[in-house]
Design an enzyme around this catalytic site. Structure first.
Site, short mmCIF file in Angstrom:
data_model
loop_
_atom_site.label_atom_id
_atom_site.label_comp_id
_atom_site.label_asym_id
_atom_site.label_seq_id
_atom_site.Cartn_x
_atom_site.Cartn_y
_atom_site.Cartn_z
N LYS A 224 0.36 2.02 -5.43
CA LYS A 224 -0.16 0.89 -6.20
C LYS A 224 -0.12 1.24 -7.70
O LYS A 224 0.24 2.36 -8.05
CB LYS A 224 -1.58 0.56 -5.76
CG LYS A 224 -1.86 0.78 -4.27
CD LYS A 224 -1.04 -0.09 -3.33
CE LYS A 224 -1.47 0.15 -1.90
NZ LYS A 224 -0.63 -0.39 -0.87
C1 LIG Z 1 -1.56 -0.10 0.61
C2 LIG Z 1 -2.13 -1.21 1.37
C3 LIG Z 1 -3.24 -1.04 2.22
C4 LIG Z 1 -3.82 0.30 2.52
O1 LIG Z 1 -4.33 0.94 1.42
P1 LIG Z 1 -4.86 2.46 1.57
O2 LIG Z 1 -5.59 2.70 0.29
O3 LIG Z 1 -3.64 3.31 1.71
O4 LIG Z 1 -5.73 2.51 2.75
C5 LIG Z 1 -3.77 -2.16 2.84
N1 LIG Z 1 -3.25 -3.38 2.66
C6 LIG Z 1 -2.17 -3.58 1.87
C7 LIG Z 1 -1.63 -4.97 1.71
C8 LIG Z 1 -1.56 -2.50 1.22
O5 LIG Z 1 -0.48 -2.71 0.47
#
Ligand SMILES: *Cc1c(COP(=O)(O)O)cnc(C)c1O
Length: 384
Positions: A182
């Site tokens: 992210k």
């Molecule tokens: C990355 C992501 C997650 C999970 O995030 P984590 O911090 O790795 O648990 C959940 N939903 C979406 C849409 C994502 O892109």
């Protein structure tokens, strides 16, 4: 020729200094830095309350729990998402029910959600997929009419806007990720935001074993009060080392968004007009942080998605297959919550790919990506 990665976090000495400071302080677990990060994040996202968590998956788990989702409930959500979206209700004994998405943003709409609602539905999860803001207002009306909790999986959404405000504001509760894929990263980390004070308080307790006094507060007193555990909680805490990184990253978020939007605009401009190639774009109601920049290839583009990925790899460029579809994974084989057809999901998951886009991507590197795609379109059309 250097290989171009698909993504890279933007981290520097300010982050490492912040971690060193936390270590020197002697308090490395969840404590004052986490509280400061929560407050700064809540302000930035215009949320009443923010509760840090170990990652977005655990934040989503808590979000559903405080929203009242129980075993036996149905939760309608997109299959077209990282699998954690579907797994979160499963952890509570609820059933994920898959809804389709619309093609321009890859997001659910009030129509696709409504088509998948069941009598047992108590909540929905709407995702800002790849940072593309979802159209929240129609979903808000649908949820209000039906008495459903509206949970926003804004894992990718920090820095994206909906009708001039940060995404996540209009949901009952939202969950955020700080994974390095992210924009804003803490290594691992997540956050829950909500305007509901009771939900925030309960989430705060649940993420720390449902203890009524936080470990940080007990540590602060000489004669520690006796703690009690009102329900069965979890250990979903963030550490202060992560929160210190998060505070620095949050202060850089606007710069990250500006840079990503510049790079995205260059892709959109340079790849416009290539037959059979479509770039993801801002919807009219909002702006994306371009956490993921995806393109869809279809005829008459001469290569399919796998062919284009291979061509990019030959040219030293790491691209990635687009967003996954959870209902096609072995984990959800034979799943009873796959009740409506998901044609757009299946088309997008088969035909999209994610191009390199990150803060430090240089223009000459982006030019290499653009030429590789353009040469794939021209060369093969002539040759094949
Ligand atoms: C990355 C992501 C997650 C999970 O995030 P984590 O911090 O790795 O648990 C959940 N939903 C979406 C849409 C994502 O892109």
């Amino acid at each position: 020729m250097d290989r171009i990665s698909v993504m890279k976090p933007w981290l520097g000495t300010a982050e490492s200094d912040a971690v060193a400071e936390v270590i020197a302080s002697g308090w490395v677990a969840q404590g004052p830095r986490t509280a400061a990060f929560e407050q700064a994040f809540a302000e930035h996202q215009q949320a009443g309350h923010a509760v840090a968590a170990s990652n977005c998956t655990t934040a989503l788990h808590l979000a559903l729990k405080v929203a009242g989702v129980q075993a036996g409930d149905d939760v309608v959500l997109p299959s077209f998402s990282f699998i954690a979206t579907a797994n979160a209700p499963t952890y509570l004994g609820a059933r994920p029910v898959f809804a389709d998405v619309e093609e321009t943003t890859g997001n659910v709409t009030a129509q696709t959600i409504e088509a998948a609602l069941t009598p047992k539905t108590t909540a929905i999860i709407a995702v800002d997929q790849g940072g593309m803001p979802l159209d929240l207002e129609p979903l808000r009306r649908l949820c209000d009419e039906r008495g459903l909790a509206l949970v926003e999986d804004a894992a990718c959404g920090a820095g994206s806007t909906y009708r001039g405000a940060p995404v996540g504001v209009g949901a009952d509760v939202s969950a955020w990720s700080f994974h390095p894929r992210k924009l804003l990263t803490t290594g691992e980390g997540g956050m829950l935001t909500t305007n509901n004070e009771q939900w925030a308080q309960r989430a705060r307790r649940l993420r720390e074993h449902a203890m009524d006094v936080s470990a940080a507060d007990r540590h602060g007193s000489t004669l520690a009060p006796q703690e009690s555990y009102g329900e069965i909680g979890y250990n979903f805490r963030m550490t202060d080392m992560q929160a210190a990184v998060g505070l620095v990253q949050l202060s850089k978020l606007e710069q990250m968004v500006v840079r990503r939007r510049e790079l995205a605009a260059r892709y959109q401009q340079e790849l416009a007009g290539v037959p059979g190639l479509r770039c993801v774009q801002d919807p009219e109601y909002g702006t994306s942080n371009y956490q993921s920049f995806w393109i869809e290839v279809s005829r008459p583009f001469p290569l399919d998605r796998e062919g284009l990925l291979a061509k990019l790899a030959e040219d030293g460029i790491s691209a990635r297959r687009g967003i996954m579809a959870s209902h096609l994974q072995p984990a959800y084989a034979g799943h009873s919550g796959y009740t409506v057809a998901l044609p757009v999901t299946e088309r997008l998951t088969a035909n999209t790919l994610i191009l390199p886009l990150y803060h430090d991507l240089r223009e000459e590197e982006q030019d290499r990506v653009i030429s590789s795609v353009l040469s794939a379109s021209a060369l093969t059309a002539a040759g094949a």
